[in-house]
Design a protein around this motif. Sequence first.
Motif, PDB file in Angstrom:
ATOM      1  N   PHE A  56       0.823  -1.211   0.000  1.00  0.00           N
ATOM      2  CA  PHE A  56       0.000   0.000   0.000  1.00  0.00           C
ATOM      3  C   PHE A  56       0.856   1.259   0.000  1.00  0.00           C
ATOM      4  CE2 PHE A  56      -2.900  -3.214   1.822  1.00  0.00           C
ATOM      5  CZ  PHE A  56      -3.920  -3.110   0.898  1.00  0.00           C
ATOM      6  N   SER A  57       2.026   1.185   0.606  1.00  0.00           N
ATOM      7  CA  SER A  57       2.967   2.307   0.518  1.00  0.00           C
ATOM      8  C   SER A  57       3.429   2.496  -0.912  1.00  0.00           C
ATOM      9  CB  SER A  57       4.190   2.055   1.413  1.00  0.00           C
ATOM     10  OG  SER A  57       3.870   2.155   2.770  1.00  0.00           O
ATOM     11  N   THR A  58       3.653   1.394  -1.608  1.00  0.00           N
ATOM     12  CA  THR A  58       4.141   1.457  -2.983  1.00  0.00           C
ATOM     13  C   THR A  58       3.130   2.126  -3.900  1.00  0.00           C
ATOM     14  OG1 THR A  58       5.434  -0.561  -2.645  1.00  0.00           O
ATOM     15  CG2 THR A  58       4.998   0.086  -4.917  1.00  0.00           C
ATOM     16  N   ILE A  59       1.878   1.685  -3.844  1.00  0.00           N
ATOM     17  CA  ILE A  59       0.878   2.266  -4.746  1.00  0.00           C
ATOM     18  C   ILE A  59       0.567   3.708  -4.347  1.00  0.00           C
ATOM     19  CG2 ILE A  59      -1.079   1.298  -3.453  1.00  0.00           C
ATOM     20  CD1 ILE A  59      -0.829   1.961  -7.264  1.00  0.00           C
ATOM     21  N   SER A  60       0.528   3.987  -3.049  1.00  0.00           N
ATOM     22  CA  SER A  60       0.293   5.362  -2.606  1.00  0.00           C
ATOM     23  C   SER A  60       1.418   6.279  -3.082  1.00  0.00           C
ATOM     24  CB  SER A  60       0.183   5.420  -1.083  1.00  0.00           C
ATOM     25  OG  SER A  60       0.039   6.758  -0.642  1.00  0.00           O
ATOM     26  N   GLY A  61       2.658   5.778  -3.005  1.00  0.00           N
ATOM     27  CA  GLY A  61       3.795   6.579  -3.462  1.00  0.00           C
ATOM     28  C   GLY A  61       3.726   6.857  -4.951  1.00  0.00           C
ATOM     29  N   ALA A  62       3.326   5.871  -5.737  1.00  0.00           N
ATOM     30  CA  ALA A  62       3.214   6.071  -7.184  1.00  0.00           C
ATOM     31  C   ALA A  62       2.139   7.090  -7.514  1.00  0.00           C
ATOM     32  CB  ALA A  62       2.905   4.736  -7.867  1.00  0.00           C
ATOM     33  N   ILE A  63       1.030   7.041  -6.786  1.00  0.00           N
ATOM     34  CA  ILE A  63      -0.047   8.013  -7.003  1.00  0.00           C
ATOM     35  C   ILE A  63       0.406   9.405  -6.586  1.00  0.00           C
ATOM     36  CG2 ILE A  63      -2.360   8.685  -6.220  1.00  0.00           C
ATOM     37  CD1 ILE A  63      -2.915   5.624  -6.017  1.00  0.00           C
ATOM     38  N   LYS A  64       1.129   9.487  -5.486  1.00  0.00           N
ATOM     39  CA  LYS A  64       1.647  10.778  -5.036  1.00  0.00           C
ATOM     40  C   LYS A  64       2.585  11.385  -6.075  1.00  0.00           C
ATOM     41  CE  LYS A  64       5.286  11.148  -2.753  1.00  0.00           C
ATOM     42  NZ  LYS A  64       6.395  11.024  -1.767  1.00  0.00           N
ATOM     43  N   ILE A  65       3.492  10.577  -6.608  1.00  0.00           N
ATOM     44  CA  ILE A  65       4.428  11.081  -7.617  1.00  0.00           C
ATOM     45  C   ILE A  65       3.669  11.600  -8.828  1.00  0.00           C
ATOM     46  CG2 ILE A  65       6.255  10.413  -9.231  1.00  0.00           C
ATOM     47  CD1 ILE A  65       7.184   8.391  -7.068  1.00  0.00           C
ATOM     48  N   CYS A  66       2.650  10.868  -9.247  1.00  0.00           N
ATOM     49  CA  CYS A  66       1.824  11.312 -10.371  1.00  0.00           C
ATOM     50  C   CYS A  66       1.169  12.654 -10.058  1.00  0.00           C
ATOM     51  CB  CYS A  66       0.763  10.262 -10.686  1.00  0.00           C
ATOM     52  SG  CYS A  66      -0.353  10.710 -12.027  1.00  0.00           S
ATOM     53  N   ALA A  67       0.628  12.778  -8.857  1.00  0.00           N
ATOM     54  CA  ALA A  67      -0.023  14.031  -8.461  1.00  0.00           C
ATOM     55  C   ALA A  67       0.973  15.183  -8.430  1.00  0.00           C
ATOM     56  CB  ALA A  67      -0.682  13.858  -7.089  1.00  0.00           C
ATOM     57  N   VAL A  68       2.175  14.924  -7.949  1.00  0.00           N
ATOM     58  CA  VAL A  68       3.217  15.952  -7.913  1.00  0.00           C
ATOM     59  C   VAL A  68       3.570  16.394  -9.333  1.00  0.00           C
ATOM     60  CG1 VAL A  68       5.653  16.351  -7.374  1.00  0.00           C
ATOM     61  CG2 VAL A  68       4.174  15.271  -5.681  1.00  0.00           C
ATOM     62  N   ASN A  69       3.722  15.440 -10.238  1.00  0.00           N
ATOM     63  CA  ASN A  69       4.051  15.775 -11.625  1.00  0.00           C
ATOM     64  C   ASN A  69       2.960  16.614 -12.275  1.00  0.00           C
ATOM     65  OD1 ASN A  69       6.505  14.402 -11.615  1.00  0.00           O
ATOM     66  ND2 ASN A  69       5.603  12.481 -12.291  1.00  0.00           N
ATOM     67  N   LEU A  70       1.709  16.227 -12.057  1.00  0.00           N
ATOM     68  CA  LEU A  70       0.604  16.960 -12.668  1.00  0.00           C
ATOM     69  C   LEU A  70       0.436  18.339 -12.037  1.00  0.00           C
ATOM     70  CD1 LEU A  70      -2.048  14.135 -13.153  1.00  0.00           C
ATOM     71  CD2 LEU A  70      -0.322  14.981 -14.750  1.00  0.00           C
ATOM     72  N   SER A  71       0.772  18.458 -10.761  1.00  0.00           N
ATOM     73  CA  SER A  71       0.726  19.762 -10.115  1.00  0.00           C
ATOM     74  C   SER A  71       1.783  20.690 -10.702  1.00  0.00           C
ATOM     75  CB  SER A  71       0.926  19.607  -8.599  1.00  0.00           C
ATOM     76  OG  SER A  71       0.729  20.831  -7.932  1.00  0.00           O
ATOM     77  N   LYS A  72       2.973  20.133 -11.001  1.00  0.00           N
ATOM     78  CA  LYS A  72       4.029  20.939 -11.631  1.00  0.00           C
ATOM     79  C   LYS A  72       3.577  21.422 -13.000  1.00  0.00           C
ATOM     80  CE  LYS A  72       7.887  21.726 -14.122  1.00  0.00           C
ATOM     81  NZ  LYS A  72       7.958  21.833 -15.611  1.00  0.00           N
TER      82      LYS A  72
END
Length: 469
Positions: free
Chosen positions: A272-288
């Motif tokens: 669950f840490s792995t999938i949450s981290g991948a979603i977070k990275i995606c959100a960070v990229n889209l926010s940029k």
Amino acid sequence: MNFRIESDSIGSRKVPKDAYYGVQALRASNNFNITGLNIHPEFVKSLAQVKKASAITNCSIGLLDSKIGNAIIQACNEIIEGKFREQFIIDPIQGGAGTSINMNANEVIANLAIEILGGEKGDYSIVSPNDHVNMGQSTNDVIPTSGKITALRLASKLLNQLSELHMALKGKSEEFKDIIKMGRTQLQDAVPITLGQEFRAYSAVAKRDILRIKKALQDMGVLNIGGTAVGTGINADEEYVESVVPNLSIITGMDLCQADDLIDSTQNLDAFSTISGAIKICAVNLSKISNDLRLMSSGPRTGIGEINLPAMQNGSSIMPGKINPVIPEVLNQIAFNIIGNDVTITMAVEAGQLELNAFEPVIFYNLFESMETLSNGIDTFTNNCILGITANRDRCRQLLENSVGMITVLAPYMGYKKSASIAKKALASGKRIKDIIVEEKVLNEEQFETFINPYDMIKPKHMRKKAKI
């Protein structure tokens, strides 16, 4: 007359007569009035699928009476179809590692099965929530299994939205491929780039996010169902342990497998840490990307103004005609929230002790929210922003020609020091680089156009022999 009496290990209590939930769910509902929200409907569906797979398995190996088993399966089917959602009354955030929602499901399924068999709700001598519906199971394998199935289902929508965004960005990169503009580093003029190249980079990061999330999802299909309380499989028949996951795969239509080490899979929630981290990275990229779009569209008269975002709604209650970049702004906010969710998930995964992590409810609450809000945010970002972006070609050219960054291409030929001196004069005087170079007879206009062609500056090329200038 509007109640029935049910008993558990705590004691007896009145339960609404028409309720399909029972005394254990009612106690938990009173204990955990935390968010004011209901359990995610997809999680309820996943729970019912796990219960159905278990009933099918227990019937097939002869442990569960087929009459009772078929009634349980029929009850599960109704819940899977979306019925009786209001009977799941437990708050998403709850103590007890999910026992409350597991028992809520057991009680609802049992009471539905009781009615199917002609009995009255609450007569658990006909169908028992614990002995029949929960046969061969524990909260500790049912809940993480249901959580993973739910995550896989929600991720499917997220990946579809990301794929649409990737294609939209790729389309814009082609549309804008010949629009030359000034690139910026640290918000300062740098060297030329095309608007198409910028959008191509955005499409590349979106594609990378798709691949990263898909890879993280591989662990979501590895289940601990069959491990029961601590992963040893206590109270579960050996045939049940071997057959329940294949049956669950058929019911869900997903490629699921059982963990090689059920104790490890029960103790540790790193997936669950792995999938949450991948979603977070995606959100960070889209926010940029959203930040970039807000900067490039700033103005419209006093900002950068290189692109136009679609006008979606009025931007002010006091300033007439003001239009704000509301779609990128909402994606920024979604990203902020997802980053916070990831911190919560990280802490909850770390907080498990010994043979069990008791904090799956808050993990699921935050993970499902991250998946759903990002999916919905990408949907509006693609359709209400990206697809409608237009370019201000003349503005891009104007800013490019007035930039001192154009001098960079001359540095290899005339030296860094001379180039910096010309750039300094241009900044001080407000003149164009071209005007100063021609005035000082460093190059004539024809030579300048030869050396400083912006379209030659947007890709690497072999260094020509130093010009004598």
